[in-house]
Design a protein around this motif. Structure first.
Motif, short mmCIF file in Angstrom:
data_model
loop_
_atom_site.label_atom_id
_atom_site.label_comp_id
_atom_site.label_asym_id
_atom_site.label_seq_id
_atom_site.Cartn_x
_atom_site.Cartn_y
_atom_site.Cartn_z
N ALA A 1 0.73 -1.14 0.02
CA ALA A 1 0.03 0.09 0.06
C ALA A 1 0.87 1.18 -0.11
N GLN A 2 1.98 1.05 0.90
CA GLN A 2 2.85 2.43 0.75
C GLN A 2 3.51 2.65 -0.49
N LEU A 3 4.32 1.56 -1.10
CA LEU A 3 4.57 1.69 -2.36
C LEU A 3 3.74 2.39 -3.50
N THR A 4 2.62 1.75 -3.45
CA THR A 4 1.50 2.37 -4.33
C THR A 4 1.24 3.66 -4.04
N ARG A 5 1.11 4.08 -2.72
CA ARG A 5 0.88 5.63 -2.38
C ARG A 5 1.70 6.45 -2.83
N LEU A 6 3.05 6.15 -2.67
CA LEU A 6 4.45 6.78 -3.17
C LEU A 6 4.42 6.89 -4.68
N LEU A 7 3.98 6.12 -5.44
CA LEU A 7 3.97 5.96 -6.96
C LEU A 7 2.89 6.65 -7.53
N LYS A 8 2.05 6.93 -6.61
CA LYS A 8 0.62 7.73 -7.10
C LYS A 8 0.67 9.31 -6.39
N ALA A 9 1.54 9.48 -5.78
CA ALA A 9 1.53 10.81 -5.05
C ALA A 9 1.20 11.70 -6.06
N PRO A 10 0.29 12.69 -5.95
CA PRO A 10 0.09 13.85 -6.80
C PRO A 10 1.30 14.83 -6.59
N ASP A 11 1.92 15.25 -5.49
CA ASP A 11 3.08 15.98 -5.21
C ASP A 11 4.39 15.43 -5.89
N ASP A 12 5.33 16.40 -6.10
CA ASP A 12 6.56 15.65 -6.61
C ASP A 12 7.85 16.77 -6.07
N ARG A 13 8.41 16.19 -5.19
CA ARG A 13 9.66 17.00 -4.42
C ARG A 13 10.77 17.37 -5.32
N LEU A 14 10.80 16.53 -6.32
CA LEU A 14 11.91 16.97 -7.48
C LEU A 14 11.12 17.27 -8.69
N ALA A 15 10.22 17.82 -8.97
CA ALA A 15 9.54 18.60 -9.75
C ALA A 15 10.45 19.14 -10.98
N ALA A 16 11.41 19.74 -10.36
CA ALA A 16 12.60 20.34 -11.37
C ALA A 16 13.01 19.52 -12.41
N PHE A 17 12.85 18.01 -12.14
CA PHE A 17 13.30 17.27 -13.28
C PHE A 17 12.45 16.75 -14.16
N ARG A 18 11.34 17.23 -14.04
CA ARG A 18 10.44 16.85 -14.95
C ARG A 18 10.64 17.67 -16.47
N ASP A 19 11.12 18.79 -16.43
CA ASP A 19 11.30 19.59 -17.67
C ASP A 19 12.82 19.80 -18.04
N VAL A 20 13.45 19.08 -17.09
CA VAL A 20 15.24 19.36 -17.50
C VAL A 20 15.67 18.94 -18.91
N GLN A 21 16.57 19.60 -19.51
CA GLN A 21 17.09 19.50 -20.73
C GLN A 21 18.13 18.37 -20.27
N TRP A 22 17.85 17.26 -20.55
CA TRP A 22 18.67 16.08 -20.07
C TRP A 22 20.14 16.16 -20.79
N ASP A 23 20.27 16.57 -22.16
CA ASP A 23 21.77 16.65 -22.66
C ASP A 23 22.49 17.53 -21.94
N LYS A 24 22.06 18.74 -21.59
CA LYS A 24 22.78 19.70 -20.84
C LYS A 24 23.09 19.20 -19.52
N ALA A 25 22.16 18.64 -18.82
CA ALA A 25 22.31 17.96 -17.51
C ALA A 25 23.38 17.18 -17.52
N LEU A 26 23.27 16.21 -18.36
CA LEU A 26 24.39 15.13 -18.61
C LEU A 26 25.51 15.60 -18.90
N ALA A 27 25.80 16.55 -19.60
CA ALA A 27 27.10 17.20 -20.10
C ALA A 27 27.63 17.88 -18.95
N TRP A 28 26.74 18.66 -18.12
CA TRP A 28 27.28 19.20 -16.71
C TRP A 28 27.75 18.11 -15.93
#
Length: 742
Positions: free
Chosen positions: A303-330
């Motif tokens: 139940a707890q794993l399912t709760r975490l997977l479906k949680a509406p909040d995201d404390r690492l929301a900054a990574f949703r729209d990150v430009q991965w090529d730039k991030a990985l190069a950095w």
């Protein structure tokens, strides 16, 4: 009937004691003069050196040791002479009284000493140098050892060991004899070290019928408890009934009726839970029978794993729209190396999915991937918390990432009784929780951990699923990776070029693929062939204590670890520990030591904790914690261990059954640890234990060097044999989408 002979004497020393059976070999001074000591054998439960004993038994002769006396029963006789009293008090019998203080007390009170301690202990303050605090503690220690003696005498006929009698007294105090007489099966649940068989023997001696429902229910709970010790979260009902009938030797109908009653008691009493779940490997449904804590934990974890997977909040929301090529190069500029495509996938997954699993074998870049995840999260000012199941693994994780890491137990601040300071109501203050060596997480600990992760935070579990499963019940990592699991995962498979040059890494992957390891022409992987199991044991000790230190400059205590497939046998961890202790930390006249049961503890000994104890240390000391004995105080009757987590932990002498030597440990106990060099006896004597994941786990514990000692036939058996059968768990079923009760 032959009349028993009577012998009186002072117990000089115990040369051997089996803590399970109470069988003891001791030397007694009968006062014959000339310094001659008599060898006595038998059950001398609770007897301490310095005590005067009146023993009844039979005379006999041993082909090697000569004339000896076999004790049938004994009583303690308080000494009457000044010399005897001084010896008795100074023997370490009473905590806080050593030879020097004993001299002072006896010098002051003479032959009245024992009467004074017994009837007027407050008068001890008359002795020069004894303050009120020491006086009170001596009086309390005298009363406690008297009460323990009474329990000992009561239990003597049942063959209960000294250490267990002490624990019974600590658990129940003055009610000990009442509980033992009236509710003996409580002992199995309440007192660590007492299993059903010991409780059953006691119950029989106090007159509880063989076919009593109380006995049958205790037997059923024991059978389930045994199965959790073997890793199962439940047993199929038919198997449980068959196991209990075999254990109890009673009618099947009685067991079925008692199981039904336990199921009716259910989760709220001391009952069990019955539920239909898929059979092992998704087979026909079975009626699973759980002990309540394991059923609750399995439901809760899913139940707890399912709760975490479906949680509406995201404390690492900054990574949703990150430009991965730039991030990985950095990231490459920061770490000095580029990630392989599958590592990049794992990094993206950890930072965009609320729960993720990273698995793979040695040399495939798990560590570098974890470091990369942590670097990127920190760059976005995320709060990162790092943990691992063992102290050694936590230290390794801290070195790898340059950030603090702790054990899971310490992270959650587990309290006496096993409750955590952090849970669903008070979650960890973390945006990302990374747990290394996740193959070691058992069901109960994984449930506590996942409960403490805040909704919206990310959880990354990292581990090698091909290693042995956890020591405790469950197969959490494997269940999270099962087909149909909603938890996303990446498996790293590419071995990096640098790692390909390592014989340890190359052979670990060969073993995992069912191919024999290369044992010639390697600079870091060797096989010493020895067909005879006993000789292989001796050679293992020589390699670990002498040859590796001489050739590679490694410290035999700190850097070299012997890993045995099993505990018993001539090449088992038990025997090897005795031999390695002689080689690495031998007895010396200036080195204090303490015998406990069949073991002798010395300053400098490498030791391991063998049970979870929430009362010790800052946040408990847990099964598998390793340390070194740093002090041994014979007056205060206390031994101190410095653990791998750099914590000083004290043990009273009557708690030493919680410690075992760790010069050699079983491969199961080595999980989560890493050592510069490992030595592995692989012999036909351990035939039933020789399995691929066992050998693979042992080899992957080594950072620099592996030495196998034993027979090629045994090595071939280990590589060929795939572990039989899955553990009984239903976590994968509960996690799978659409999972419903059958």
């Amino acid at each position: 009937m032959v009349q028993l002979a009577v012998v009186e004497g002072v117990l000089e020393r115990i040369t051997y004691a089996n803590e399970d059976s109470g069988y003891t070999v001791a030397r007694v001074d009968t006062g014959r003069g000339g310094g001659d000591l008599l060898t006595v054998v038998g059950s001398l439960l609770g007897a301490q050196p310095g005590e005067s004993l009146r023993m009844e038994g039979r005379w006999g002769s041993h082909p090697q040791y000569g004339r000896q006396f076999t004790v049938e029963n004994y009583t303690t006789v308080l000494p009457a002479t000044i010399q005897g009293i001084r010896r008795y008090l100074g023997s370490g019998l009473i905590k806080g009284v050593g030879p020097r203080i004993a001299d002072r007390i006896v010098g002051h009170f003479g032959t009245d000493t024992l009467d004074v301690i017994e009837k007027e202990p407050a008068r001890l303050i008359e002795v020069p140098g004894l303050g009120p605090k020491r006086t009170r503690s001596i009086g309390a220690a005298w009363e406690e050892q008297k009460a323990i003696k009474e329990v000992m005498v009561f239990l003597q006929g049942v063959g209960v060991s000294t250490s267990i009698a002490v624990r019974i007294y600590k658990q129940y105090g003055d009610a000990s004899i009442t509980v033992v007489r009236e509710e003996p099966y409580r002992l199995a649940a309440d007192v660590w070290g007492i299993g059903f068989l010991t409780a059953d023997r006691i119950a029989q001696s106090v007159g509880i019928p063989h076919d009593s429902p109380e006995r049958a229910k205790a037997g059923l709970r024991h059978a389930l408890s045994q199965s959790t010790d073997q890793g199962h979260c439940f047993l199929p009902e038919e198997q449980l009934i068959a196991d209990a009938v075999k254990l109890l030797q009673v009618d099947t109908g009685l067991v079925i009726d008692c199981l039904a009653e336990l199921a009716e008691d259910g989760p709220d009493g001391a009952g069990v839970v019955r539920e239909r779940v898929p059979g092992p490997d998704g087979g026909e449904p079975v009626t699973a029978v759980y002990l309540v804590p394991f059923h609750r934990a399995e439901l809760s974890l899913a139940a707890q794993l399912t709760r975490l997977l479906k949680a509406p909040d995201d404390r690492l929301a900054a990574f949703r729209d990150v430009q991965w090529d730039k991030a990985l190069a950095w990231l490459a500029g920061r770490t000095g190396a580029e990630l392989a495509p599958e590592q990049q996938e794992a990094v993206r997954l950890a930072l965009t999915s609320k729960v993720a699993v990273l698995t793979g074998g040695p040399g495939c870049g798990k560590s570098f991937t974890v470091r990369s995840v942590v670097e990127l999260a920190r760059a976005k000012k995320a709060k990162v918390v790092l943990a691992a199941p063992t102290g050694r693994a936590a230290k390794r994780l801290a070195e790898l990432t340059g950030a603090d890491a702790s054990t899971v137990h310490r992270l959650l601040e587990l309290k006496p009784g096993g409750d955590a300071a952090y849970d669903r109501d008070r979650p960890l203050d973390a945006d990302l929780v990374v747990v290394d060596e996740a193959s070691m997480l058992d069901l109960l600990l994984a449930n506590k951990l996942v409960k403490a992760v805040a909704p919206g935070a990310h959880l990354l579990l990292v581990g090698d699923v091909d290693q042995l499963p956890s020591v405790g019940a469950g197969e959490v990592l494997r269940d999270l990776l099962a087909p149909g699991s909603p938890v996303p995962a990446v498996r790293l498979t590419r071995i990096f070029r640098q790692a390909q040059q390592s014989g340890v890494v190359t052979n670990a992957h060969r073993i995992n693929s069912g191919v024999p390891p290369i044992t010639q022409g390697m600079a870091d992987f060797f096989l010493f062939v020895e067909e005879d199991t006993e000789e292989a044991g001796r050679l293992t000790v020589d390699v670990a204590a002498r040859r590796i230190p001489a050739r590679f400059g490694l410290d035999p205590r700190r850097d070299v670890q012997v890993l045995a497939p099993m505990h018993r046998g001539p090449a088992g961890a038990g025997t090897l520990n005795g031999l390695l202790q002689q080689a690495v930390t031998p007895a010396r006249p200036d080195l204090p030591e303490r015998r406990f049961g069949g073991r002798v503890f010395r300053v400098g000994d490498k030791v391991t904790q063998i049970r979870n104890n929430y009362e010790k240390g800052e946040n408990g000391v847990f099964n598998g914690t390793v340390g070194v004995v740093t002090a041994l105080d014979e007056v205060e009757q206390r031994l101190t261990v410095r653990t791998d987590e750099d914590e000083e932990v004290g043990y009273d002498f009557d708690e030493l059954d919680e410690l075992a030597h760790a010069y050699a440990v079983t491969i199961h106990r080595s999980q989560g640890s890493e050592y510069p060099a490992v030595v592995i006896p692989v012999t036909t004597g351990a035939w039933m234990m020789l399995q691929r994941n066992l050998l693979y786990t042992a080899v992957t514990r080594a950072k620099k060097l592996v030495v196998l000692v034993g027979s090629r036939r045994a090595l071939g058996q280990a590589v060929r044999t795939v572990s039989a059968g899955r553990r009984c768990t239903a976590l994968d079923f509960r996690l799978a989408e659409g999972g419903v009760r059958l």
